[in-house]
Each structure stands twice: as structure tokens, then as C-alpha cells.
Design a protein around this motif. Sequence first.
Motif, PDB file in Angstrom:
ATOM      1  N   ARG A 162       5.389 -17.111  11.854  1.00 46.18           N
ATOM      2  CA  ARG A 162       3.798 -17.297  12.246  1.00 46.18           C
ATOM      3  C   ARG A 162       2.802 -16.792  11.422  1.00 46.18           C
ATOM      4  NH1 ARG A 162       1.340 -20.438  15.382  1.00 46.18           N
ATOM      5  NH2 ARG A 162       0.032 -19.709  17.307  1.00 46.18           N
ATOM      6  N   LYS A 163       3.221 -15.557  10.816  1.00 49.97           N
ATOM      7  CA  LYS A 163       2.594 -15.031   9.573  1.00 49.97           C
ATOM      8  C   LYS A 163       3.443 -14.631   8.613  1.00 49.97           C
ATOM      9  CE  LYS A 163      -0.973 -12.425  12.289  1.00 49.97           C
ATOM     10  NZ  LYS A 163      -1.726 -11.198  12.003  1.00 49.97           N
ATOM     11  N   ALA A 164       2.753 -14.621   7.293  1.00 43.48           N
ATOM     12  CA  ALA A 164       3.629 -14.484   6.248  1.00 43.48           C
ATOM     13  C   ALA A 164       4.442 -13.048   6.047  1.00 43.48           C
ATOM     14  CB  ALA A 164       2.959 -14.490   4.939  1.00 43.48           C
ATOM     15  N   ILE A 165       5.741 -13.199   5.602  1.00 46.22           N
ATOM     16  CA  ILE A 165       6.553 -11.947   5.775  1.00 46.22           C
ATOM     17  C   ILE A 165       6.157 -11.170   4.277  1.00 46.22           C
ATOM     18  CG2 ILE A 165       8.876 -10.978   5.535  1.00 46.22           C
ATOM     19  CD1 ILE A 165       9.617 -13.452   7.169  1.00 46.22           C
ATOM     20  N   VAL A 166       5.767 -10.078   4.398  1.00 43.94           N
ATOM     21  CA  VAL A 166       5.401  -9.318   3.278  1.00 43.94           C
ATOM     22  C   VAL A 166       6.290  -8.063   2.910  1.00 43.94           C
ATOM     23  CG1 VAL A 166       2.863  -9.890   3.419  1.00 43.94           C
ATOM     24  CG2 VAL A 166       3.835  -7.768   4.544  1.00 43.94           C
ATOM     25  N   PRO A 167       6.460  -7.741   1.800  1.00 43.48           N
ATOM     26  CA  PRO A 167       7.527  -6.523   1.616  1.00 43.48           C
ATOM     27  C   PRO A 167       7.040  -5.422   2.144  1.00 43.48           C
ATOM     28  CG  PRO A 167       6.156  -7.043  -0.375  1.00 43.48           C
ATOM     29  CD  PRO A 167       5.877  -8.147   0.527  1.00 43.48           C
ATOM     30  N   THR A 168       8.040  -4.490   2.479  1.00 38.67           N
ATOM     31  CA  THR A 168       7.736  -2.991   3.036  1.00 38.67           C
ATOM     32  C   THR A 168       7.518  -2.081   2.163  1.00 38.67           C
ATOM     33  OG1 THR A 168      10.196  -2.541   2.529  1.00 38.67           O
ATOM     34  CG2 THR A 168       9.552  -3.401   4.808  1.00 38.67           C
ATOM     35  N   GLN A 169       6.982  -1.040   2.484  1.00 38.67           N
ATOM     36  CA  GLN A 169       6.398  -0.063   1.350  1.00 38.67           C
ATOM     37  C   GLN A 169       7.766   0.453   0.632  1.00 38.67           C
ATOM     38  OE1 GLN A 169       3.062   0.617   0.796  1.00 38.67           O
ATOM     39  NE2 GLN A 169       4.066   1.659  -0.882  1.00 38.67           N
ATOM     40  N   GLN A 170       8.865   0.686   1.057  1.00 36.77           N
ATOM     41  CA  GLN A 170      10.112   0.899   0.428  1.00 36.77           C
ATOM     42  C   GLN A 170      10.258  -0.055  -0.636  1.00 36.77           C
ATOM     43  OE1 GLN A 170      13.466   1.402   2.905  1.00 36.77           O
ATOM     44  NE2 GLN A 170      14.795   2.066   1.106  1.00 36.77           N
ATOM     45  N   GLU A 171      10.083  -1.208  -0.344  1.00 39.33           N
ATOM     46  CA  GLU A 171      10.669  -2.216  -1.325  1.00 39.33           C
ATOM     47  C   GLU A 171       9.373  -2.227  -2.335  1.00 39.33           C
ATOM     48  OE1 GLU A 171      11.527  -6.905  -1.995  1.00 39.33           O
ATOM     49  OE2 GLU A 171      11.255  -6.120   0.030  1.00 39.33           O
ATOM     50  N   ILE A 172       8.124  -2.266  -1.958  1.00 34.76           N
ATOM     51  CA  ILE A 172       7.075  -1.956  -3.176  1.00 34.76           C
ATOM     52  C   ILE A 172       7.429  -0.918  -4.025  1.00 34.76           C
ATOM     53  CG2 ILE A 172       4.854  -1.687  -3.393  1.00 34.76           C
ATOM     54  CD1 ILE A 172       4.266  -3.291  -0.859  1.00 34.76           C
ATOM     55  N   ASP A 173       7.906   0.222  -3.529  1.00 32.15           N
ATOM     56  CA  ASP A 173       8.105   1.379  -4.195  1.00 32.15           C
ATOM     57  C   ASP A 173       9.224   1.230  -5.350  1.00 32.15           C
ATOM     58  OD1 ASP A 173       6.133   2.638  -2.922  1.00 32.15           O
ATOM     59  OD2 ASP A 173       7.449   3.929  -1.531  1.00 32.15           O
ATOM     60  N   ASN A 174      10.169   0.378  -5.007  1.00 38.72           N
ATOM     61  CA  ASN A 174      11.464   0.183  -5.648  1.00 38.72           C
ATOM     62  C   ASN A 174      11.161  -0.957  -6.779  1.00 38.72           C
ATOM     63  OD1 ASN A 174      12.970   1.977  -4.412  1.00 38.72           O
ATOM     64  ND2 ASN A 174      13.969   0.297  -3.182  1.00 38.72           N
ATOM     65  N   ASN A 175      10.289  -1.989  -6.343  1.00 42.30           N
ATOM     66  CA  ASN A 175       9.672  -3.069  -7.050  1.00 42.30           C
ATOM     67  C   ASN A 175       8.221  -3.276  -7.075  1.00 42.30           C
ATOM     68  OD1 ASN A 175       9.551  -5.395  -8.610  1.00 42.30           O
ATOM     69  ND2 ASN A 175      10.829  -6.568  -7.210  1.00 42.30           N
ATOM     70  N   PRO A 176       7.285  -2.519  -7.782  1.00 44.63           N
ATOM     71  CA  PRO A 176       6.150  -2.736  -7.697  1.00 44.63           C
ATOM     72  C   PRO A 176       5.450  -4.170  -7.787  1.00 44.63           C
ATOM     73  CG  PRO A 176       6.605  -0.946  -9.279  1.00 44.63           C
ATOM     74  CD  PRO A 176       7.793  -1.934  -8.775  1.00 44.63           C
ATOM     75  N   ARG A 177       6.522  -5.038  -8.529  1.00 44.49           N
ATOM     76  CA  ARG A 177       5.832  -6.471  -8.623  1.00 44.49           C
ATOM     77  C   ARG A 177       5.867  -7.375  -7.361  1.00 44.49           C
ATOM     78  NH1 ARG A 177       8.598  -8.371 -14.133  1.00 44.49           N
ATOM     79  NH2 ARG A 177       7.561 -10.135 -13.542  1.00 44.49           N
ATOM     80  N   SER A 178       6.399  -6.745  -6.463  1.00 45.31           N
ATOM     81  CA  SER A 178       6.851  -7.446  -5.023  1.00 45.31           C
ATOM     82  C   SER A 178       5.662  -7.295  -4.136  1.00 45.31           C
ATOM     83  CB  SER A 178       8.027  -6.934  -4.425  1.00 45.31           C
ATOM     84  OG  SER A 178       7.831  -5.753  -3.944  1.00 45.31           O
ATOM     85  N   ARG A 179       4.651  -6.368  -4.643  1.00 44.61           N
ATOM     86  CA  ARG A 179       3.540  -6.174  -3.586  1.00 44.61           C
ATOM     87  C   ARG A 179       2.830  -7.508  -3.276  1.00 44.61           C
ATOM     88  NH1 ARG A 179       2.102  -4.371  -8.556  1.00 44.61           N
ATOM     89  NH2 ARG A 179       0.250  -5.058  -9.403  1.00 44.61           N
ATOM     90  N   SER A 180       2.741  -8.574  -4.248  1.00 41.93           N
ATOM     91  CA  SER A 180       1.915  -9.423  -3.686  1.00 41.93           C
ATOM     92  C   SER A 180       2.678 -10.565  -3.144  1.00 41.93           C
ATOM     93  CB  SER A 180       1.065 -10.038  -5.111  1.00 41.93           C
ATOM     94  OG  SER A 180       2.134 -10.428  -6.083  1.00 41.93           O
ATOM     95  N   ALA A 181       3.943 -10.580  -2.931  1.00 42.65           N
ATOM     96  CA  ALA A 181       4.663 -11.571  -2.676  1.00 42.65           C
ATOM     97  C   ALA A 181       4.536 -11.921  -0.947  1.00 42.65           C
ATOM     98  CB  ALA A 181       6.393 -11.306  -2.838  1.00 42.65           C
ATOM     99  N   LYS A 182       4.567 -13.042  -0.715  1.00 45.13           N
ATOM    100  CA  LYS A 182       4.610 -13.535   0.738  1.00 45.13           C
ATOM    101  C   LYS A 182       5.521 -14.475   0.941  1.00 45.13           C
ATOM    102  CE  LYS A 182      -0.172 -12.360   1.435  1.00 45.13           C
ATOM    103  NZ  LYS A 182      -1.491 -12.754   2.002  1.00 45.13           N
ATOM    104  N   LEU A 183       6.354 -14.418   2.055  1.00 46.50           N
ATOM    105  CA  LEU A 183       7.371 -15.682   2.303  1.00 46.50           C
ATOM    106  C   LEU A 183       6.989 -16.461   3.671  1.00 46.50           C
ATOM    107  CD1 LEU A 183      10.268 -16.773   2.065  1.00 46.50           C
ATOM    108  CD2 LEU A 183      10.869 -14.633   3.687  1.00 46.50           C
ATOM    109  N   ARG A 184       6.863 -17.591   3.493  1.00 49.21           N
ATOM    110  CA  ARG A 184       6.742 -18.398   4.653  1.00 49.21           C
ATOM    111  C   ARG A 184       8.190 -19.389   4.823  1.00 49.21           C
ATOM    112  NH1 ARG A 184       1.477 -18.126   6.684  1.00 49.21           N
ATOM    113  NH2 ARG A 184       0.176 -16.867   5.253  1.00 49.21           N
ATOM    114  N   VAL A 185       8.381 -19.714   6.142  1.00 51.79           N
ATOM    115  CA  VAL A 185       9.655 -20.352   6.294  1.00 51.79           C
ATOM    116  C   VAL A 185       9.288 -21.299   7.612  1.00 51.79           C
ATOM    117  CG1 VAL A 185      12.035 -20.301   7.109  1.00 51.79           C
ATOM    118  CG2 VAL A 185      10.794 -18.376   5.904  1.00 51.79           C
ATOM    119  N   VAL A 186       9.737 -22.806   7.180  1.00 54.53           N
ATOM    120  CA  VAL A 186       9.732 -23.891   8.107  1.00 54.53           C
ATOM    121  C   VAL A 186      11.027 -24.444   8.289  1.00 54.53           C
ATOM    122  CG1 VAL A 186       7.332 -24.167   8.017  1.00 54.53           C
ATOM    123  CG2 VAL A 186       9.230 -25.727   6.727  1.00 54.53           C
ATOM    124  N   GLU A 187      11.341 -25.206   9.567  1.00 53.90           N
ATOM    125  CA  GLU A 187      12.721 -25.638   9.908  1.00 53.90           C
ATOM    126  C   GLU A 187      12.423 -27.178  10.212  1.00 53.90           C
ATOM    127  OE1 GLU A 187      16.491 -24.954  12.481  1.00 53.90           O
ATOM    128  OE2 GLU A 187      14.832 -24.628  13.261  1.00 53.90           O
TER     129      GLU A 187
END
Length: 82
Positions: A55-80
Motif C-alpha cells: 500500500r505504501k512504499a517499503i523504506v529501509p530500517t534505521q539499522q540498514e541505513i546505519d550499515n548502508n547510508p546510501r540506502s536512505r532514499s530507497a523505496k520499494l513498491r510491489v505489484v502482482e
Amino acid sequence: EMLNPGGRLAIITFHSLEDRIVKNIFRFSASDKYDTSGVAGVFLDKKPEVRLLTRKAIVPTQQEIDNNPRSRSAKLRVVEKI
């Protein structure tokens, strides 16, 4: 057209403009209405092509952002595909 029924399409975007385009295309493909025809706001029916899985975009968790700062702007959307 290339996706089989039951197949899933996942798209990761990194910029807000990209995300808006993906969101609007996914929303239109999942809708059962076209835009208004312009005649007194009459809606034209169509068959939905996909089902939204996120329904909404999936965004990285704070832990993932801490491990990989470049992921902070990533958004994932999925359809079937239906």
C-alpha cells in the motif's frame, strides 16, 4: 505484457520523481477506472491488470541505513499481475 499471471514486479526507486512515476503507474494499473472522460465527470470502466501488494512504499530500517547510508532514499513498491 511480459509478466505472467501471478508474477510479481518489484521496483526500487531512489529519487522522488522516479517514485511518483512508479506509484502512479501502479495505481492506474490496479484501478478499475480510467480517468474521467470530461463529460460531467463520467468514469469509464476498465479491468484491473495488477493487485497492489504494498500500500505504501517499503523504506529501509534505521539499522540498514546505519550499515548502508546510501540506502536512505530507497523505496520499494510491489505489484502482482492478476
